[in-house]
Scaffold this active site. Structure first.
Site, PDB file in Angstrom:
ATOM      1  N   ASP A 231       8.132 -13.112 -20.601  1.00 12.85           N
ATOM      2  CA  ASP A 231       6.716 -12.869 -20.371  1.00 12.85           C
ATOM      3  C   ASP A 231       5.987 -14.144 -20.789  1.00 12.85           C
ATOM      4  O   ASP A 231       6.539 -14.990 -21.510  1.00 12.85           O
ATOM      5  CB  ASP A 231       6.208 -11.643 -21.134  1.00 12.85           C
ATOM      6  CG  ASP A 231       4.912 -11.115 -20.517  1.00 12.85           C
ATOM      7  OD1 ASP A 231       4.259 -11.873 -19.749  1.00 12.85           O
ATOM      8  OD2 ASP A 231       4.531  -9.971 -20.781  1.00 12.85           O
TER       9      ASP A 231
HETATM   10  C1  BGC Z   1       1.630 -10.256 -18.676  1.00 12.12           C
HETATM   11  C2  BGC Z   1       2.607 -10.170 -17.516  1.00 12.12           C
HETATM   12  C3  BGC Z   1       2.168 -11.097 -16.426  1.00 12.12           C
HETATM   13  C4  BGC Z   1       2.091 -12.492 -16.997  1.00 12.12           C
HETATM   14  C5  BGC Z   1       1.653 -13.534 -15.982  1.00 12.12           C
HETATM   15  C6  BGC Z   1       1.437 -11.686 -19.134  1.00 12.12           C
HETATM   16  O1  BGC Z   1       0.409 -11.755 -20.083  1.00 12.12           O
HETATM   17  O2  BGC Z   1       2.108  -9.482 -19.751  1.00 12.12           O
HETATM   18  O3  BGC Z   1       2.678  -8.853 -17.046  1.00 12.12           O
HETATM   19  O4  BGC Z   1       3.057 -11.027 -15.342  1.00 12.12           O
HETATM   20  O5  BGC Z   1       1.149 -12.525 -18.050  1.00 12.12           O
HETATM   21  O6  BGC Z   1       0.309 -13.391 -15.687  1.00 12.12           O
END
Ligand code: BGC
Length: 751
Positions: A231
């Site tokens: 993530d």
């Molecule tokens: C979120 C993800 C997301 C990623 C990219 C993160 O903060 O938890 O779900 O895909 O950011 O935007």
């Protein structure tokens, strides 16, 4: 079509620095290119319910390229319709491909442990089977277009509070039965191109560095073949993450993480062979992405909007209806539409999933367009004007829901209530009109018990995408029949939810103290009343159930046990409609605490009035098993199982009991095994009988045969009893018995 990459050949040619660079992105959304060897960068972008490809040079959440905003996962899950999920996935795949996006970052299959989780709108359900089936269909759909998915957030990411650091303290049985199976099902059924590890720790170890999760469970047990991406910002120790099985760090800590990886290989802390595997997985992803990028295709904006409308229709759940719906309006009548959400609808959540929609239908416009000629539709946002309109109207529809500030990625809610001013308005409107219809827009469940007696009908629309306005008009006016079912329980009050005492934790830890008792599993175990149970949803028609049959094939001992559960469903009403037949299994004779029943299958059937369909649902041994921490595997205990089918977890129309045989599974007997455990084990009991003798009626001779004493000391270890003066058993004899029974194979391997 681009030339396929020679992945093993490229790994050989890459320098150590180039390899390290490939394990990080090159910016927020791209993998790293290696121009020297002709390796291009590929792009990833958010989903899950619409493409969020940031416009060139922008990082603002609302400024992505226009894309169809489909219903959020909370809504789509309420359709219980795997075909719909696949279709929506296909459309998302088409849009991503048209924008040359290689991987769409979704779906999220985390379990709704608490209704307070700020990101519940992005997740499917409180039930892992439902979340897994729907997630798999979504992945199949997207990937059929040559675009990858990212199954997220792996694992135990069930809250937003302190999400980047908190440790989810959760026992293995609970992980295996509740928090991992949706991921497992998607991986085994659909092989997503990537899995995204979560920010949080699981039992003290960051998911990004969790070897057991990322390698032992995900790859070795489930056979995951793709790439694990972090993530965004979830990596804290890059070499440890590579060693644990994390392939790609996003966004990159350029010049930092790659330098650490190089250093770790040079000083022997990271095996270069492990790095090579990581690099090979990144190259394979690039290769998969390139295969289709020469032909981006395009998509039909209108057709996708229509699909979004159908999806929103199928996702709405009719919670309550005294017969006022569908509205039957005719020339000269007046419909009052109340609430700002009718004019300015809330149809998606906030955070990384926020889509810039291609267009937005408002409920007000769509109701105006859908009513029969001559019906006057008037609108008031609230205040005194709304009450006056209601007083004069033949029908009243109020649009209530959560404001955007109430739920979002990044924080959790602290309560489940609708805004007080909305409820006050409902009170006042209900005082002048006795058949008020309420349509709800919210991403996570709200308490209804304090006010739903004021509503003649209640339609839960969730956050249902850009075409939600048209969908709600179709349903209210009867152009479509509601067929959604709750994918999460609506409790009477927040304090009834099992995680209440342990959410969201403190001091960096959240204890999953309720164990496997999540959602309806807890409410049913506690025999607690709820507002609307898991699986509930009304229709404008009725369905009858009959003819339940359960047949068994194969055996657990041979590893080929299959049960087929069949029943007949008939549309007994006047309108065409869809019923979701739900199959629940209970194991009342089991030796561990289990929920009274768990969803183990479902089927959605569309039926014309009077039409019947035979529905078959299959079960295997795993569907009857629990995870035993003692034996470290799935265990099916022989006994009677309760099989029920019905229209919700609390509306079981047909039930039966079926006996399933299984080899006994128990840990080996030893000196610390209790008297009861020795007596329950056939070879243990026989050995004791031989040494101690038996009475005429077959009990053990002496003190250990006395039923009264056994009820008092039956749970003492045999080694304790062997020391008691009146027990005719010494420690040397006990050791001999242990040696004897341990050779007899009293423990069998788990199924
Ligand atoms: C979120 C993800 C997301 C990623 C990219 C993160 O903060 O938890 O779900 O895909 O950011 O935007």
């Amino acid at each position: 079509m681009s030339e396929p990459l020679d992945v093993p050949g490229l790994v050989e040619q890459l320098t150590l620095e180039e390899k390290a660079s490939l394990t990080l992105g090159s910016d927020f959304w791209h993998t790293a290119p290696v121009p020297r060897l002709g390796i291009p960068a590929v792009m990833v972008a958010d989903g899950p319910h619409g493409l969020r490809k940031e416009a060139e040079g922008s990082t603002a959440l609302g400024e992505s390229v226009p894309a169809t905003c489909f219903p959020t996962a909370a809504a789509l899950a309420s359709s219980w319709d795997v075909d719909l999920l696949r279709e929506v996935g296909e459309a998302l795949g088409r849009e991503a491909r048209a924008e040359q996006v290689a991987v769409l970052l979704g779906p999220g299959v985390n379990i709704k442990r608490s209704p307070l989780c700020g990101r519940n709108f992005e997740y499917f359900s409180e039930d892992p089977r439902l979340a897994g089936e729907l997630g798999a269909a979504f992945v199949v759909g997207v990937q059929s277009q040559g675009v990858g998915t990212s199954l997220k957030h792996f694992a135990a990411n069930n809250q937003e509070t302190d999400r980047a650091r908190v440790s989810a303290e959760v026992d293995e049985r609970t992980l295996r039965e509740i928090y991992l199976p949706a991921f497992e099902r998607v991986v085994t059924l659909a092989q997503p191109w990537t899995v995204m590890c979560s920010y949080n720790k699981v039992n003290g170890v960051y998911a990004s560095q969790h070897h057991w999760l990322l390698t032992e469970v995900l790859r070795e047990e489930w056979g995951f073949e793709g790439l694990v991406v972090s993530d965004w910002g979830a990596v804290h120790d890059r070499p440890a993450a590579v060693a644990a099985g994390l392939d790609l760090e996003m966004p990159p800590q350029l010049g930092h993480s790659d330098a650490l990886v190089v250093e770790a290989v040079r000083n022997g802390h990271l095996d270069e062979a492990v790095l090579d595997e990581t690099v090979a997985r990144v190259l394979s992803l690039v290769d998969d992405a390139l295969a289709d990028q020469d032909d981006p295709g395009g998509f039909d904006v209108d057709a996708h909007h229509e699909l979004a409308r159908r999806a929103a229709r199928e996702s709405a759940v009719l919670l309550k209806n005294d017969g006022v719906l569908p509205l039957e309006l005719h020339d000269g009548q007046r419909l009052a539409v109340l609430g700002e959400l009718a004019r300015d609808p809330r149809f998606q959540g906030a955070g990384s999933s926020r889509v810039n929609p291609t267009r937005v239908d408002t409920p007000l416009d769509q109701l105006r367009a859908g009513v029969p000629p001559g019906v006057e539709v008037s609108f008031a946002e609230g205040g005194d004007a709304a009450v006056e309109l209601a007083r004069e109207a033949d029908a009243v529809v109020m649009f209530l829901g959560l404001p955007a500030s109430a739920e979002s990625e990044g924080f959790d809610r602290t309560h489940m209530d609708l805004p007080a001013e909305q409820l006050e308005l409902l009170e006042r409107v209900a005082a002048v009109h006795d058949r008020v219809v309420v349509a709800l827009a919210n991403g996570s469940a709200v308490v209804t018990s304090t006010w739903d007696h004021r509503a003649a009908a209640l339609l839960e629309c969730w956050l249902s995408g850009q075409a939600a306005g048209g969908a709600v008009a179709d349903l209210l006016l009867g152009a479509a029949n509601p067929c959604g079912r709750l994918a999460e329980t609506i409790p009477l009050r927040l304090a009834d939810t099992a995680s209440y005492l342990n959410f969201p934790g403190e001091l960096g830890r959240v204890r999953y103290g309720e164990g496997v008792f999540v959602g309806y599993r807890a409410h049913d175990r506690l025999d607690q009343p709820v507002s609307y149970p898991f699986g509930h949803g009304l229709s404008y028609t009725t369905f009858d159930y009959a003819g339940l049959e359960v047949s068994q094939d194969g055996s657990h001992a041979e590893g080929d046990l299959r049960l087929r559960v069949s029943c007949t469903v008939t549309n007994s009403g006047q309108r065409a409609g869809a019923e979701v037949v739900q199959l629940y299994v209970g194991d009342p004779e089991v030796s561990v605490a289990r929920p009274p029943r768990e969803l183990r299958g479902f089927a959605r059937v569309e039926l014309a009035p009077g039409e019947s369909a035979r529905v078959d649902l299959d079960l295997d041994a795993r569907d009857l098993s629990f995870w035993s921490e003692v034996v470290g595997g799935w265990v099916l205990e022989a006994g009677d199982f309760e099989i029920s089918v019905g229209a919700s977890s609390r509306d079981l129309r047909l039930r039966t009991t079926t006996y399933v045989d299984a080899p006994r599974v128990a840990p080996p007997l030893g000196p610390m095994s209790s008297l009861e455990e020795w007596l329950a084990d056939p070879s243990g009991a026989a050995a004791l009988r031989q040494v101690l003798g038996t009475t005429d009626d077959g009990r053990l001779a002496g003190m250990l045969g006395s039923p009264e004493l056994v009820s008092v000391i039956g749970n003492f270890p045999m080694s304790t009893l062997a020391g008691f003066p009146t027990v005719d058993l010494d420690h040397a004899t006990l050791d001999e018995l242990v040696a004897r029974v341990s050779g007899t194979g009293s423990a069998t391997s788990p199924g």
